[in-house]
Design a protein around this motif. Structure first.
Motif: not given
Length: 240
Positions: A101-106, A66-69, A193-199, A73-83
């Protein structure tokens, strides 16, 4: 000519139901303009989707799948971009990088565990009008699969994502990230809700890569690696 005479005779002596049975029993090439039944075309579409899993989705399960494709590639949602931006401003860029990186690893880990779920979804799908899907866009079968299976796959895939987030350390890392962010003065507290987002993002990636292979099969003869694929998609070439 002989076939036309045969059908004319049948018309005189058979009712409509009997006639349909006779037509269905004729050799391939005589049952309408396509020569292929809806069921046969559907089997070709399912095989194309299976090939998408075996040749493309499996790539997602590898490190950086995921991370290099850039397609998935999973990028951060708007809420987490602020973080992310806030952490970088206060000198915690390394923590921010690791969080992404770990979101993509998951996702990579979870797709590897859940591949049988995707395979079973393809096996169970029925195509109401396979010919129209065959003659549709370059990813029409993948879109159909998405529409028919996304909700059910989400329910089965979400628990796998939860386990993978914990397995790769994402749960702990993001707990630390959120705590550090929420401790910064004048920031709005977040609790994503990381589970919902990454799923959802991982499922999107799976469908995207299946669609990549479907397009290859539709446009490249070399990707039609079985008799069924060659016959079904040759029909597409002829009718489109």
């Amino acid at each position: 000519m002989k076939k036309l005479i045969y059908l004319s005779i049948v018309l005189l002596f058979c009712n409509c139901h009997e006639l349909q049975q006779v037509i269905n029993s004729l050799p391939e090439g005589t049952t309408g303009s396509t020569g292929l039944s809806n069921d046969y075309i559907a089997s070709g579409l399912r095989e194309a989707l299976d090939k998408g899993i075996s040749t493309q989705v499996t790539k997602l399960t590898q490190k950086d799948g995921f991370f290099r494709n850039e397609l998935v590639k999973i990028i951060l949602p708007e809420e987490l971009q602020k973080v992310d931006n806030t952490l970088r401003k206060i000198g915690l860029s390394k923590m921010a990088d690791e969080g992404l990186k770990v979101l993509n690893r998951a996702a990579e880990d979870a797709v590897g565990q859940a591949t049988p779920i995707f395979i079973n979804a393809v096996k169970g799908i029925t195509f109401a009008d396979a010919k129209n899907i065959l003659l549709g866009s370059d990813n029409a079968a993948t879109q159909y699969l998405d529409g028919k299976t996304n909700t059910a796959l989400y329910q089965k895939f979400s628990p796998v994502i939860t386990k993978s987030l914990s397995k790769v350390g994402a749960t702990e890392i993001w707990s630390n990230i959120i705590n550090r962010y929420n401790a910064v003065p004048l920031t709005n507290k977040v609790n994503p809700d990381l589970t919902d987002y990454v799923t959802k993002q991982a499922l999107t990636g799976v469908y995207t890569m299946i669609g990549v292979e479907e397009k290859k099969i539709r446009t490249q003869l070399s990707s039609r690696t079985s008799d069924v694929l060659r016959k079904v998609f040759a029909l597409q070439d002829k009718l489109k």
